[in-house]
Design a protein around this motif. Structure first.
Motif, PDB file in Angstrom:
ATOM      1  N   VAL A 376       0.842  -1.202   0.000  1.00  0.00           N
ATOM      2  CA  VAL A 376       0.000   0.000   0.000  1.00  0.00           C
ATOM      3  C   VAL A 376       0.877   1.253   0.000  1.00  0.00           C
ATOM      4  N   LEU A 377       1.994   1.195   0.715  1.00  0.00           N
ATOM      5  CA  LEU A 377       2.890   2.356   0.775  1.00  0.00           C
ATOM      6  C   LEU A 377       3.450   2.699  -0.601  1.00  0.00           C
ATOM      7  N   ARG A 378       3.861   1.681  -1.343  1.00  0.00           N
ATOM      8  CA  ARG A 378       4.400   1.943  -2.680  1.00  0.00           C
ATOM      9  C   ARG A 378       3.359   2.629  -3.556  1.00  0.00           C
ATOM     10  N   THR A 379       2.124   2.127  -3.464  1.00  0.00           N
ATOM     11  CA  THR A 379       1.042   2.725  -4.244  1.00  0.00           C
ATOM     12  C   THR A 379       0.720   4.130  -3.766  1.00  0.00           C
ATOM     13  N   SER A 380       0.734   4.329  -2.434  1.00  0.00           N
ATOM     14  CA  SER A 380       0.394   5.633  -1.862  1.00  0.00           C
ATOM     15  C   SER A 380       1.350   6.719  -2.334  1.00  0.00           C
ATOM     16  N   LEU A 381       2.624   6.374  -2.451  1.00  0.00           N
ATOM     17  CA  LEU A 381       3.609   7.364  -2.883  1.00  0.00           C
ATOM     18  C   LEU A 381       3.369   7.814  -4.319  1.00  0.00           C
ATOM     19  N   ARG A 382       2.624   7.026  -5.094  1.00  0.00           N
ATOM     20  CA  ARG A 382       2.280   7.422  -6.469  1.00  0.00           C
ATOM     21  C   ARG A 382       0.960   8.181  -6.532  1.00  0.00           C
ATOM     22  N   GLN A 383       0.326   8.387  -5.332  1.00  0.00           N
ATOM     23  CA  GLN A 383      -0.956   9.091  -5.273  1.00  0.00           C
ATOM     24  C   GLN A 383      -0.779  10.578  -4.942  1.00  0.00           C
ATOM     25  N   ASP A 384       0.453  11.072  -5.016  1.00  0.00           N
ATOM     26  CA  ASP A 384       0.770  12.477  -4.795  1.00  0.00           C
ATOM     27  C   ASP A 384       0.279  12.978  -3.422  1.00  0.00           C
ATOM     28  N   PRO A 385       0.646  12.283  -2.327  1.00  0.00           N
ATOM     29  CA  PRO A 385       0.229  12.771  -1.003  1.00  0.00           C
ATOM     30  C   PRO A 385       1.178  13.849  -0.486  1.00  0.00           C
ATOM     31  N   ASP A 386       0.649  14.691   0.368  1.00  0.00           N
ATOM     32  CA  ASP A 386       1.495  15.626   1.113  1.00  0.00           C
ATOM     33  C   ASP A 386       1.896  15.015   2.448  1.00  0.00           C
ATOM     34  N   VAL A 387       0.932  14.317   3.055  1.00  0.00           N
ATOM     35  CA  VAL A 387       1.159  13.692   4.361  1.00  0.00           C
ATOM     36  C   VAL A 387       0.771  12.222   4.269  1.00  0.00           C
ATOM     37  N   LEU A 388       1.602  11.378   4.857  1.00  0.00           N
ATOM     38  CA  LEU A 388       1.352   9.938   4.840  1.00  0.00           C
ATOM     39  C   LEU A 388       1.429   9.424   6.274  1.00  0.00           C
ATOM     40  N   LEU A 389       0.373   8.759   6.714  1.00  0.00           N
ATOM     41  CA  LEU A 389       0.380   8.163   8.043  1.00  0.00           C
ATOM     42  C   LEU A 389       0.425   6.645   7.902  1.00  0.00           C
ATOM     43  N   ILE A 390       1.386   6.031   8.568  1.00  0.00           N
ATOM     44  CA  ILE A 390       1.523   4.577   8.582  1.00  0.00           C
ATOM     45  C   ILE A 390       1.179   4.096   9.980  1.00  0.00           C
ATOM     46  N   GLY A 391       0.198   3.224  10.069  1.00  0.00           N
ATOM     47  CA  GLY A 391      -0.265   2.793  11.389  1.00  0.00           C
ATOM     48  C   GLY A 391       0.836   2.293  12.287  1.00  0.00           C
ATOM     49  N   GLU A 392       1.762   1.513  11.728  1.00  0.00           N
ATOM     50  CA  GLU A 392       2.868   0.990  12.539  1.00  0.00           C
ATOM     51  C   GLU A 392       3.990   0.524  11.623  1.00  0.00           C
ATOM     52  N   ILE A 393       5.216   0.829  11.988  1.00  0.00           N
ATOM     53  CA  ILE A 393       6.384   0.303  11.275  1.00  0.00           C
ATOM     54  C   ILE A 393       6.765  -1.015  11.933  1.00  0.00           C
ATOM     55  N   ARG A 394       6.583  -2.105  11.178  1.00  0.00           N
ATOM     56  CA  ARG A 394       6.769  -3.435  11.761  1.00  0.00           C
ATOM     57  C   ARG A 394       8.005  -4.164  11.251  1.00  0.00           C
ATOM     58  N   ASP A 395       8.531  -3.742  10.100  1.00  0.00           N
ATOM     59  CA  ASP A 395       9.656  -4.489   9.542  1.00  0.00           C
ATOM     60  C   ASP A 395      10.552  -3.546   8.745  1.00  0.00           C
ATOM     61  N   GLN A 396      11.667  -4.079   8.284  1.00  0.00           N
ATOM     62  CA  GLN A 396      12.654  -3.280   7.569  1.00  0.00           C
ATOM     63  C   GLN A 396      12.082  -2.713   6.272  1.00  0.00           C
ATOM     64  N   GLU A 397      11.310  -3.526   5.548  1.00  0.00           N
ATOM     65  CA  GLU A 397      10.785  -3.076   4.265  1.00  0.00           C
ATOM     66  C   GLU A 397       9.875  -1.864   4.444  1.00  0.00           C
ATOM     67  N   THR A 398       8.954  -1.955   5.402  1.00  0.00           N
ATOM     68  CA  THR A 398       8.040  -0.833   5.659  1.00  0.00           C
ATOM     69  C   THR A 398       8.817   0.399   6.096  1.00  0.00           C
ATOM     70  N   ALA A 399       9.807   0.208   6.973  1.00  0.00           N
ATOM     71  CA  ALA A 399      10.600   1.332   7.474  1.00  0.00           C
ATOM     72  C   ALA A 399      11.343   2.031   6.346  1.00  0.00           C
ATOM     73  N   GLU A 400      11.949   1.258   5.459  1.00  0.00           N
ATOM     74  CA  GLU A 400      12.734   1.863   4.380  1.00  0.00           C
ATOM     75  C   GLU A 400      11.850   2.593   3.383  1.00  0.00           C
ATOM     76  N   ILE A 401      10.690   2.016   3.049  1.00  0.00           N
ATOM     77  CA  ILE A 401       9.775   2.699   2.124  1.00  0.00           C
ATOM     78  C   ILE A 401       9.301   4.008   2.745  1.00  0.00           C
ATOM     79  N   ALA A 402       8.961   3.972   4.057  1.00  0.00           N
ATOM     80  CA  ALA A 402       8.496   5.183   4.742  1.00  0.00           C
ATOM     81  C   ALA A 402       9.578   6.249   4.718  1.00  0.00           C
TER      82      ALA A 402
END
Length: 565
Positions: A376-402
């Motif tokens: 979802v994060l990869r897709t969200s970054l292509r949706q032209d957001p100004d602010v992105l909220l991630i419920g929880e960073i649980r692993d390395q992949e999520t952390a690096e994308i964020a």
């Protein structure tokens, strides 16, 4: 009971004793003619008298004592002599009783019809009257008129209805006992809402079903002796949450909504197989309650200003840390509420979505179909957001994308499970995130916990013991100047000494020197730089500030310090 009545009309008495003027009396009478109702209500609503002033005057005229119910020991068995329906209707409460007499508190002691009705309900006992504010009665009704007995009696009824088929429970069980199950569940949820519970735990054991409700962070327990009701209650809950009622060997998660007492409640349900069956936890979210902003979080004003400055940044990542139930989500939603303007596009990726917010694109992850945080994060970054909220960073992949999102011009908000703010950067690198990425994107970390507030009605001065004094002085040399309190316990706080919770916070702003240390993965230098910050205050020190001002107890400070140790 000898009826107590005023010798004259209330308005005449108030005028005669020069409590109000003739002009005020004329205004109140005109208002009463237009709108109806009782004169006392109009006097209060128009600001001519306060409730306590009016009750004090009436009590004096009737020769009745005026009580502060928060300082009175109330007999919970005596309370049951008057049903909740009649108590609320007549604004009354039985606070003590024996075989021959009862003591009844009224908020409108001059109402003769109320006196007659109460006398009939409590006959043949003699009645001693007292007076207390209606606001105090309302606050006590939910505490004293619990649904515990209703739950127990419905459980027995349900157990009897299902006795022949306890060995095999299926959806057919709901045919004959559906109404009883529904009543039991409704009573259970209503009781939880009355006492302000955040979670309900339903735990089967060999010979009983244990119900526990989390109130202000601690569990309150009730035992139901008949274990046969567990499967029927669980089947009903599973159907409501859209779960597989035949699956008892694997954990399941679901959610459902319902209306109780004019409130829309979102219930998150999680099951887990245990030795005696299936344990269930229900998390209750009151969707009808307005979203709490940062101003109502208990965050100190200086910290709020620093936090808001970082929220105004066009890019970077801000993390809120703490264990489950520490208020992280509430803080992040408060931040989103301030950022939520038409000029900004905000996307949230959550598991689950706890509150629905207008103008914000909220996505709930679903790992069963491959809709993970990372995807979802990869897709969200292509949706032209100004602010992105991630419920929880649980692993390395999520952390690096964020963090790469923060590096490419987005403001990213998220949570992480760490004990304190300084440990967050270390945790990210332990997860495998490169030090240069943490140094380049991390703007600030807010660690938080919730501590219980002392009940304002029954708190009393407290002198810390020698060992406690030494520990408090270690946290803050000025601790000896504090005015400490402890809760005695009263009916208003269910005899716990505490009422509600407040947040304690630890704010760490990453400066250039800290970022350089992180880039070099020099953890020792990073921690030294944190210690040198004059304005950095730990969670335990923040809790001590609340204790020194009388908002919480020394015991809560020690409990928090033990958790962090």
């Amino acid at each position: 009971m000898v009826q107590r009545k005023l010798t004259k009309r209330l308005g005449e008495l108030l005028l005669e004793h020069e409590v109000i003027t003739s002009a005020q009396l004329k205004t109140v009478l005109e208002q009463q003619r237009r709108e109806g109702g009782r004169m006392g209500s109009h006097l209060i609503h128009m600001g001519i008298m306060t409730e306590l002033e009016l009750l004090g005057f009436v009590a004096e005229q009737l020769d009745l004592p005026l009580l502060d119910l928060n300082k009175v020991d109330i007999d919970k068995n005596a309370v049951k002599l008057l049903s909740e329906v009649y108590a609320r209707r007549y604004r009354a409460l039985v606070i003590a009783a024996d075989d021959t007499q009862t003591r009844v508190v009224l908020s409108d002691p001059a109402d003769l019809d109320t006196q007659d009705a109460i006398s009939r309900q409590l006959a043949p006992r003699d009645i001693q009257l007292a007076v207390a504010p209606h606001s105090q009665l309302l606050a006590l009704y939910d505490q004293l008129y619990r649904r515990t007995e209703d739950i127990a009696s419905l459980a027995v009824q349900l157990g009897e209805e299902n006795a022949p088929s306890r060995s095999l429970i299926s959806s057919d069980i709901l045919d004959d006992s559906e109404a009883t199950v529904a009543k039991l569940l409704h009573s259970l949820l209503e009781d939880a809402l009355q006492i302000g519970a955040s979670d309900i735990h339903i735990e089967p054991e060999k010979n009983l079903l244990r119900l526990r409700m989390r109130v202000d962070g601690t569990l309150q327990e009730t035992e139901l002796k008949d274990i046969g009701i567990g499967p029927a209650l669980l089947s009903r809950l599973k159907l409501m949450a859209g779960l597989d009622i035949s699956e008892r060997r694997l954990p399941q998660d679901g959610r459902f909504e319902l209306n109780i007492k004019q409130k829309r409640i979102d219930v998150r349900m999680a099951t887990m197989p245990v030795q005696a069956g299936e344990a269930v936890v229900l998390r209750l979210l009151d969707q009808s309650r307005s979203l709490q902003g940062l101003s109502g979080s208990g965050m100190p004003s200086a910290l709020q200003q620093a936090f808001r400055r970082k929220l105004a940044s066009p890019h970077g990542i801000i993390l809120v840390t703490g264990p489950t139930g520490s208020g992280k989500t509430t803080t992040l939603y408060g931040a989103l509420d301030e950022l939520n303007i038409p000029e900004r596009k905000i996307i949230t990726v959550e598991d689950p979505v706890e509150y629905r917010l207008p103008r914000i694109n909220q996505v709930q992850v679903n790992s069963k179909i491959g809709l993970t945080f990372a995807r979802v994060l990869r897709t969200s970054l292509r949706q032209d957001p100004d602010v992105l909220l991630i419920g929880e960073i649980r692993d390395q992949e999520t952390a690096e994308i964020a963090m790469r999102g923060a590096l490419t011009g987005h403001l990213v908000l998220s949570t992480l499970h760490t004990n304190d703010a300084p440990g967050t950067a270390v945790r990210l690198m332990d997860m495998g995130v490169p030090g240069y990425l943490v140094a380049s994107t991390l703007k600030g970390v807010l660690a938080q916990r919730l501590v219980r507030c002392l009940c304002l009605h029954c708190r009393e001065p407290y002198q810390p013991e020698l060992g406690e004094q030494q520990f408090l002085l270690h946290l803050n040399p000025a601790a000896e100047q504090g005015g400490y309190y402890q809760g005695r316990g009263c009916a208003g706080c269910n005899h716990t000494g505490y009422k509600g919770r407040v947040g304690v916070f630890e704010w760490l702003e990453i400066n250039r020197d800290m970022a350089d240390a992180l880039r070099e993965r020099d953890i020792e230098a990073f921690n030294q730089l944190v210690d040198r910050q004059d304005d950095f205050k730990t969670l335990a020190q923040s809790a001590l500030d609340l204790a020194m001002s009388g908002q919480t107890s020394v015991q809560e400070v020690l409990r928090l310090a033990e958790w962090l140790d």
